[in-house]
Enzyme design. Structure first.
Site, PDB file in Angstrom:
ATOM      1  N   ASP A  17       0.846  -1.200   0.000  1.00 19.94           N
ATOM      2  CA  ASP A  17       0.000   0.000   0.000  1.00 19.94           C
ATOM      3  C   ASP A  17       0.879   1.247   0.000  1.00 19.94           C
ATOM      4  O   ASP A  17       1.747   1.398   0.873  1.00 19.94           O
ATOM      5  CB  ASP A  17      -0.887   0.029   1.258  1.00 19.94           C
ATOM      6  CG  ASP A  17      -1.943  -1.072   1.272  1.00 19.94           C
ATOM      7  OD1 ASP A  17      -2.123  -1.752   0.235  1.00 19.94           O
ATOM      8  OD2 ASP A  17      -2.597  -1.228   2.322  1.00 19.94           O
ATOM      9  N   LYS A  44      -6.322  -7.203   0.956  1.00 24.56           N
ATOM     10  CA  LYS A  44      -7.350  -7.668   1.895  1.00 24.56           C
ATOM     11  C   LYS A  44      -7.022  -9.053   2.457  1.00 24.56           C
ATOM     12  O   LYS A  44      -7.234  -9.316   3.636  1.00 24.56           O
ATOM     13  CB  LYS A  44      -8.723  -7.648   1.218  1.00 24.56           C
ATOM     14  CG  LYS A  44      -9.177  -6.223   0.916  1.00 24.56           C
ATOM     15  CD  LYS A  44     -10.574  -6.152   0.387  1.00 24.56           C
ATOM     16  CE  LYS A  44     -10.864  -4.771  -0.186  1.00 24.56           C
ATOM     17  NZ  LYS A  44     -10.717  -3.675   0.774  1.00 24.56           N
ATOM     18  N   ASN A  47      -4.086  -8.729   4.938  1.00 24.29           N
ATOM     19  CA  ASN A  47      -4.568  -8.035   6.142  1.00 24.29           C
ATOM     20  C   ASN A  47      -5.388  -8.984   7.020  1.00 24.29           C
ATOM     21  O   ASN A  47      -5.251  -8.992   8.245  1.00 24.29           O
ATOM     22  CB  ASN A  47      -5.462  -6.842   5.757  1.00 24.29           C
ATOM     23  CG  ASN A  47      -4.693  -5.717   5.086  1.00 24.29           C
ATOM     24  OD1 ASN A  47      -3.471  -5.664   5.164  1.00 24.29           O
ATOM     25  ND2 ASN A  47      -5.405  -4.817   4.428  1.00 24.29           N
ATOM     26  N   ASP A 259     -11.130  -5.673   7.165  1.00 26.21           N
ATOM     27  CA  ASP A 259     -10.273  -6.864   7.137  1.00 26.21           C
ATOM     28  C   ASP A 259      -9.998  -7.358   8.556  1.00 26.21           C
ATOM     29  O   ASP A 259      -9.961  -8.578   8.796  1.00 26.21           O
ATOM     30  CB  ASP A 259      -8.942  -6.550   6.436  1.00 26.21           C
ATOM     31  CG  ASP A 259      -9.154  -6.033   5.032  1.00 26.21           C
ATOM     32  OD1 ASP A 259     -10.157  -6.424   4.401  1.00 26.21           O
ATOM     33  OD2 ASP A 259      -8.327  -5.223   4.570  1.00 26.21           O
TER      34      ASP A 259
HETATM   35  O1  RIB Z   1      -9.008  -3.249   2.880  1.00 26.06           O
HETATM   36  C1  RIB Z   1      -7.848  -2.465   2.753  1.00 26.06           C
HETATM   37  C2  RIB Z   1      -6.971  -3.009   1.671  1.00 26.06           C
HETATM   38  O2  RIB Z   1      -7.622  -2.885   0.424  1.00 26.06           O
HETATM   39  C3  RIB Z   1      -5.667  -2.280   1.523  1.00 26.06           C
HETATM   40  O3  RIB Z   1      -4.648  -2.794   2.345  1.00 26.06           O
HETATM   41  C4  RIB Z   1      -5.390  -2.385   0.031  1.00 26.06           C
HETATM   42  O4  RIB Z   1      -4.253  -3.123  -0.270  1.00 26.06           O
HETATM   43  C5  RIB Z   1      -6.651  -2.955  -0.587  1.00 26.06           C
HETATM   44  O5  RIB Z   1      -6.504  -4.276  -0.921  1.00 26.06           O
END
Ligand code: RIB
Length: 309
Positions: A17, A44, A47, A259
């Site tokens: 990110d 996502k 995370n 997430d």
């Molecule tokens: O939900 C947040 C995520 O959405 C971010 O970390 C980004 O990489 C996208 O996938």
């Protein structure tokens, strides 16, 4: 991968990110200036794996997906390993590692554009065999056909599938949603995704609660609708529901809150926690995850969840 029934496998996206803080998010045609940017770990799938690992016993969470043969891919893998996630099933792709461009405004709201890269190369063959009774977490940042194959495989082995409909694709059609619902045990949607899915089922007027209930009864899944500061509701297919409140906080950055919710909910249920306790724990974790910049930065540990009241 750990060989026990409480294994959690996340099959999905890994991104780096690139995050900027802005006074207000650029509108179409507008340029806004930011002082700097940060390079953080996201995606996502990754995370959700980190969120689950932070509240789980060591060695229980594994990640499967793809990164490119580049520096961003190394950053993603090192970060997951540092968080105790098994990275043995993350493959390499010819495409570059996924990258998300994220602007966060003064109220903690965000706008995200994802360049899928290696995530788009994920295929059904990348889904590893998981132990009997494992929990599989899915999202919508890798090809749907690959996720469907992984879901069917886990269910055939007696496992549970937690599917997060984020980001909901513009082209989601009724047949794709029908297949997805048939392959899931738990569907997690935010308000926007709930309404989009209800529209797909022919009910464009459904609000949050009607949409959640419709998805649960149509799909024979437990549909969890997250509603930010208002908490979350779980709609069971038998028509019953459970409500949970969010913690009262001043959000700094909401990126990754959904997430965090998904990872903690799945891990808590896999631990044998009952629905009301698991839902309340996931809501609290998602609130705490909004207290610092970045998706993973303030994801809580099990101890932090206990300490914060
Ligand atoms: O939900 C947040 C995520 O959405 C971010 O970390 C980004 O990489 C996208 O996938």
């Amino acid at each position: 991968m750990a060989q026990s029934s409480d294994t959690i496998l996340v099959f999905g996206s890994l991104n780096v990110d690139l995050v900027t803080q802005v006074r207000s998010i650029a509108r179409p045609g507008e340029t806004v200036l930011a002082a700097s940017y940060e390079t953080l770990c996201g995606g996502k799938g990754a995370n959700q794996a980190v969120a689950a690992a932070r509240v789980s016993a060591p060695g229980r969470v594994a990640m499967a997906g793809r990164v490119g043969a580049d520096g961003f891919g190394r950053i993603c893998l090192d970060n997951l390993a540092a968080n105790g996630v098994d990275i043995g099933h993350v493959m390499q792709a010819a495409e570059p590692t996924g990258c998300a461009f994220i602007s966060v405004d003064a109220r903690g709201e965000n706008a995200i554009t994802v360049a899928s890269g290696a995530n788009a190369a994920v295929s059904a063959a990348d889904a590893p065999l998981a132990p009997t009774g494992a929990t599989l977490i899915l999202q919508m940042e890798v090809p749907l056909a690959a996720s469907l194959a992984a879901a069917r495989q886990i269910r055939e082995a007696g496992g549970r599938v937690v599917w997060n409909l984020a980001p909901v694709p513009h082209e989601l059609d009724r047949e794709a949603l029908r297949l997805l619902l048939a392959a899931a045990d738990i569907l997690v949607v935010n308000e926007h995704e709930a309404v989009a899915a209800a529209t797909c089922l022919g009910n464009p007027e459904a609000g949050l609660e009607a949409a959640g209930s419709l998805l649960a009864t149509t799909g024979h899944v437990t549909c969890v609708v997250t509603a930010g500061a208002k908490g979350a509701i779980a709609f069971h297919p038998d028509g019953s529901r459970i409500d949970a409140a969010a913690a009262a906080i001043e959000p700094v950055d909401t990126t990754g809150a959904g997430d965090t919710f998904v990872g903690i909910l799945a891990a808590s249920l896999a631990d044998g926690m009952d629905w009301p306790a698991a839902l309340a724990r996931a809501c609290k974790g998602a609130s705490l995850a909004c207290l610092a910049h970045g998706a993973q930065t303030s994801m809580p540990t099990a101890d932090a969840l206990l300490q914060r009241g």
